[in-house]
Design a protein around this motif. Structure first.
Motif, PDB file in Angstrom:
ATOM      1  N   LEU A  16      -1.781   5.901   6.296  1.00 25.57           N
ATOM      2  CA  LEU A  16      -2.814   5.038   5.737  1.00 25.57           C
ATOM      3  C   LEU A  16      -4.079   5.103   6.584  1.00 25.57           C
ATOM      4  CD1 LEU A  16      -0.643   1.893   4.918  1.00 25.57           C
ATOM      5  CD2 LEU A  16      -1.437   3.631   3.311  1.00 25.57           C
ATOM      6  N   HIS A  71      -6.223   1.485   3.383  1.00 29.33           N
ATOM      7  CA  HIS A  71      -6.064   2.119   2.076  1.00 29.33           C
ATOM      8  C   HIS A  71      -5.477   3.513   2.280  1.00 29.33           C
ATOM      9  CE1 HIS A  71      -9.646   4.546   2.997  1.00 29.33           C
ATOM     10  NE2 HIS A  71     -10.225   3.422   3.402  1.00 29.33           N
ATOM     11  N   LEU A 107       0.832  -1.202   0.000  1.00 25.34           N
ATOM     12  CA  LEU A 107       0.000   0.000   0.000  1.00 25.34           C
ATOM     13  C   LEU A 107       0.866   1.252   0.000  1.00 25.34           C
ATOM     14  CD1 LEU A 107      -2.756  -0.963   2.593  1.00 25.34           C
ATOM     15  CD2 LEU A 107      -3.157  -0.394   0.205  1.00 25.34           C
TER      16      LEU A 107
END
Length: 295
Positions: A158, A272, A139
């Protein structure tokens, strides 16, 4: 020479199609002097007349006919580009790179992907197998869009959202006699199949045994839960693994699943990047994943 202006080209096409400056003015919601200015600026830029102004109608000149062919194509491509961006931003089309464990893929993500396909048939979800540490690194490197992993120790910038809390259970060979709830003392006396020391699951099970003052010594160490279940079914030993999805999907594979005492759970989170950085397709997948949230 300055580049062609799409608004001026649209005006030229509209005048040519409708035949008068006044009709084009009404269709484009522009003042008639603005329509005339658009055409005049195009003619000045190209150095040739593009329209013949008659008493009742205007007609394209030969040069105007040539430009109209290209203008229609350019305007169509510009409209297509705008629509493509809008569809992508709305989550109608696009690609999402999703990382998850093998168990999640086998027992849960099939239903998620089916719902995603029904709701957003033009969004392509690419699924890869990732553990917690590798998923977080992917990520941050930008090679994943969404990861379904254990809660990271440090998320940085994140976004982390709680998704599921699944019980960890004792997976036993069918032929074994076992108590209704498996304790660390009972399980430590059996042949054990364990995850390797790089995994979060290893740390959880080690701490579970440690609460009873036990240091478990596994017979086999693996880093692939589905292979561990196969070895359990073959009678090689017992394993502590998450109950992902319905129990029937696991017991059908020739294993017996028994609760642990004390209880042990595995949290899974959705991770995400910040929302402004996400594509519409990624936001569509997040909306579907939320439907499977449970505690």
């Amino acid at each position: 020479m300055r580049e062609l202006n799409l608004d001026q080209l649209r005006t030229l096409v509209t005048v040519a199609d409708l035949g008068t400056l006044s009709a084009a003015s009404r269709a484009l919601n522009l003042a008639q002097p603005t329509v005339s200015l658009h055409v005049s600026e195009l003619e000045a830029r190209l150095g040739v007349p593009l329209l013949l102004r008659g008493a009742r109608r205007v007609q394209p000149t030969p040069a105007g006919d040539v430009l109209l062919v290209h203008a229609r194509r350019l305007l169509a491509e510009a409209d297509d580009a705008v629509q493509a961006v809008r569809r992508q931003q709305q989550g109608v089309t696009g690609r999402v790179r999703l990382g998850a464990s093998t168990g999640m893929l086998v027992y849960l993500l099939g239903r998620v992907l089916q719902d995603m396909e029904r709701a957003h048939p033009e969004v392509h979800v690419e699924v890869s197998i990732y553990g917690t540490n590798d998923g977080q690194a992917a990520l941050q490197a930008g090679t994943l869009d969404v990861a379904l992993i254990a809660p990271p120790q440090a998320a940085g910038d994140l976004v982390v959202t709680r998704w599921r809390r699944d019980p960890l259970m004792a997976f036993l060979p069918l032929g074994w006699k076992a108590p209704r709830r498996v304790t660390p003392q009972w399980l430590a006396a059996q042949h054990l199949i364990a995850n390797d020391s790089t995994t979060r699951l290893y740390r959880q099970t080690t701490e579970w045994f440690a609460t009873a003052g036990i240091v478990a010594r596994p017979r086999i160490v693996l880093n692939y839960n589905e292979a561990m279940k196969s070895l359990v079914a073959a009678g090689y030993g017992a394993a502590i693994l998450p109950m992902e999805g319905p129990m029937e999907a696991h017991t059908a594979r020739g294993v017996r699943v028994v609760p642990l005492k004390p209880l042990l759970v595995r949290d899974t989170v959705i991770v995400h990047r910040a929302l402004p950085l996400l594509s519409g397709a990624t936001r569509s997948l997040l909306a579907v994943l939320k439907q499977y949230r449970q505690g």
